[in-house]
Structures are given as structure tokens and as C-alpha cells.
Design a protein around this motif. Structure first.
Motif, short mmCIF file in Angstrom:
data_model
loop_
_atom_site.label_atom_id
_atom_site.label_comp_id
_atom_site.label_asym_id
_atom_site.label_seq_id
_atom_site.Cartn_x
_atom_site.Cartn_y
_atom_site.Cartn_z
N PRO A 104 0.94 -1.37 0.01
CA PRO A 104 0.00 -0.04 -0.02
C PRO A 104 0.86 1.09 0.04
N ASP A 105 2.06 1.36 0.70
CA ASP A 105 2.83 2.39 0.76
C ASP A 105 3.48 2.73 -0.64
N ALA A 106 3.93 1.76 -1.26
CA ALA A 106 4.56 2.07 -2.51
C ALA A 106 3.24 2.36 -3.56
N PHE A 107 2.38 1.82 -3.34
CA PHE A 107 1.13 2.45 -4.57
C PHE A 107 0.79 3.85 -3.94
N ARG A 108 0.62 4.26 -2.64
CA ARG A 108 0.46 5.40 -2.54
C ARG A 108 1.60 6.51 -2.95
N SER A 109 2.91 6.03 -2.75
CA SER A 109 3.82 6.90 -3.43
C SER A 109 3.72 7.10 -4.92
N GLU A 110 3.84 6.20 -5.59
CA GLU A 110 3.64 6.16 -6.97
C GLU A 110 2.59 6.80 -7.62
N ALA A 111 1.32 6.41 -6.99
CA ALA A 111 0.20 7.08 -7.37
C ALA A 111 0.16 8.76 -7.20
N ASN A 112 0.74 9.09 -6.19
CA ASN A 112 0.94 10.69 -5.90
C ASN A 112 1.70 11.28 -6.96
N THR A 113 2.84 10.41 -7.38
CA THR A 113 3.85 11.15 -8.48
C THR A 113 3.34 11.00 -9.83
N VAL A 114 2.67 10.11 -10.01
CA VAL A 114 2.16 9.78 -11.59
C VAL A 114 0.92 10.39 -11.65
N LEU A 115 0.17 10.45 -10.59
CA LEU A 115 -1.13 11.20 -10.83
C LEU A 115 -1.18 12.65 -10.80
N HIS A 116 0.04 13.17 -10.27
CA HIS A 116 0.38 14.68 -10.02
C HIS A 116 0.57 15.04 -11.41
N ALA A 117 1.54 14.31 -11.94
CA ALA A 117 2.17 14.70 -13.17
C ALA A 117 0.96 14.68 -14.39
N LEU A 118 0.17 13.68 -14.19
CA LEU A 118 -0.93 13.46 -15.18
C LEU A 118 -1.81 14.94 -14.95
N PHE A 119 -2.07 15.15 -13.83
CA PHE A 119 -3.04 16.63 -13.27
C PHE A 119 -2.46 17.73 -13.86
N GLN A 120 -1.05 17.69 -13.56
CA GLN A 120 -0.44 19.18 -14.31
C GLN A 120 -0.48 19.14 -15.81
N ARG A 121 -0.23 18.00 -16.34
CA ARG A 121 -0.29 18.05 -17.92
C ARG A 121 -1.70 18.63 -18.24
N MET A 122 -3.00 17.96 -17.69
CA MET A 122 -4.35 18.43 -18.05
C MET A 122 -4.41 19.61 -17.92
N ARG A 123 -3.71 20.21 -16.84
CA ARG A 123 -4.12 21.68 -16.41
C ARG A 123 -3.31 22.73 -17.51
N ARG A 124 -2.09 22.27 -17.86
CA ARG A 124 -1.46 23.00 -18.86
C ARG A 124 -2.22 22.70 -20.40
N GLU A 125 -2.54 21.64 -20.67
CA GLU A 125 -3.38 21.61 -21.92
C GLU A 125 -4.33 22.54 -21.80
N ASP A 126 -5.32 22.51 -20.55
CA ASP A 126 -6.54 23.34 -20.59
C ASP A 126 -6.19 24.92 -20.59
N HIS A 127 -5.12 25.41 -20.04
CA HIS A 127 -4.73 26.67 -19.97
C HIS A 127 -3.61 27.32 -21.37
N GLU A 128 -3.05 26.24 -21.86
CA GLU A 128 -2.25 26.68 -23.04
C GLU A 128 -2.55 26.22 -24.30
N LEU A 129 -2.48 24.78 -24.43
CA LEU A 129 -2.83 24.10 -25.72
C LEU A 129 -4.23 24.32 -26.23
N TYR A 130 -5.12 23.95 -25.57
CA TYR A 130 -6.51 24.01 -25.97
C TYR A 130 -7.11 25.47 -26.38
N PRO A 131 -6.72 26.53 -25.63
CA PRO A 131 -6.81 28.02 -25.95
C PRO A 131 -6.18 28.36 -27.36
N ALA A 132 -4.97 27.93 -27.44
CA ALA A 132 -4.39 28.13 -28.82
C ALA A 132 -5.07 27.45 -29.89
#
Length: 137
Positions: A104-132
Motif C-alpha cells: 500500500p505505501d508503494a502504491f500511494r507513493s507512485e500514485a502521488n507522483t504519476v497522478l500529480h504529473a497527469l493532473f499538471q499536464r491536463m492543467r497545462r493543456e486546458d490553459h495553454e494548448l486548448y485555448p491556442a
């Protein structure tokens, strides 16, 4: 190009991430079956979204004739491979209840890292790529 579907898919992915977090708060081992099922369902959404972006959005942006938008299309396409690979590795590793319950601890750690990167990417798309891309319509 109408990108409403891409935006809707982002909302669905974000809702899936939130559902996964809620399950994990209930205890990874205790919620292992539900977490595995959520990862599998979320992976379907993410794979569909990535495939549609790869097939339609990035090529359209790159061929639009507007240098800034074309460059963004190339940049986002190139970056997507690393993020997608990290997510798919994560999903392949954590889509079974037995593994989740055992680590469970390894899952939490990896989930935090990977899902945060995914979240940040979608935010960038929403604020930069999609408006362009929307300025092209």
C-alpha cells in the motif's frame, strides 16, 4: 477544431482521479478491489483520450499554419509519450488487488507522483494548448 470532447474527457479523468483518492483514503489494503477496478476504468478513459489527441489534436495543431500553435502541438505530443508511459506502467503495476494489498505505501507513493504529473499536464493543456487551438476556429 472543436475541442469540447477533449475538455469533457479531462473532467472525466479528473473525476476518476478524485474517486481513486477517495478510495485510497479508506485504506489501500481495505479498498484494494475497488482501487484496482477504478484504475482499470480510469485507464480506459486515459487511453481513449491519448489516442484521440494523438490521432486528431496534435496533427491538426501541427498542420494549422500558425507557427506558435504548430510548435505547441509538437511540444505536447513529444511530452505526452513520457507521461503516458509513466501512467501506463503505473496502471499495469497497480491494477490487481493482491499487489495493492501487499504494497500500500508503494502504491500511494507512485500514485502521488504519476497522478500529480497527469493532473499538471491536463492543467497545462486546458490553459495553454486548448485555448491556442480554439483560436484557429
Amino acid at each position: 477544431m472543436n475541442i469540447d470532447k477533449f475538455k469533457q474527457q479531462h473532467l472525466a479523468i479528473l473525476a476518476s482521479i478524485d474517486a481513486l483518492r477517495q478510495l485510497a483514503r479508506g485504506g489501500v489494503a481495505a479498498q484494494a478491489q475497488a482501487i484496482a477496478e477504478q484504475i482499470i476504468a480510469m485507464s480506459g478513459l486515459i487511453k481513449l483520450h491519448l489516442a484521440v489527441e494523438q490521432r486528431y489534436l496534435y496533427p491538426a495543431a501541427q498542420a494549422c499554419g500558425v507557427a506558435k500553435v504548430a510548435q505547441l502541438g509538437r511540444q505536447y505530443e513529444n511530452e505526452m509519450h513520457g507521461i503516458a508511459g509513466a501512467y501506463l506502467d503505473f496502471a499495469g503495476r497497480w491494477n490487481t488487488p493482491v499487489r495493492l494489498a501487499a504494497e500500500p505505501d508503494a502504491f500511494r507513493s507512485e500514485a502521488n507522483t504519476v497522478l500529480h504529473a497527469l493532473f499538471q499536464r491536463m492543467r497545462r493543456e486546458d490553459h495553454e494548448l486548448y485555448p491556442a487551438v480554439e483560436t484557429l476556429a
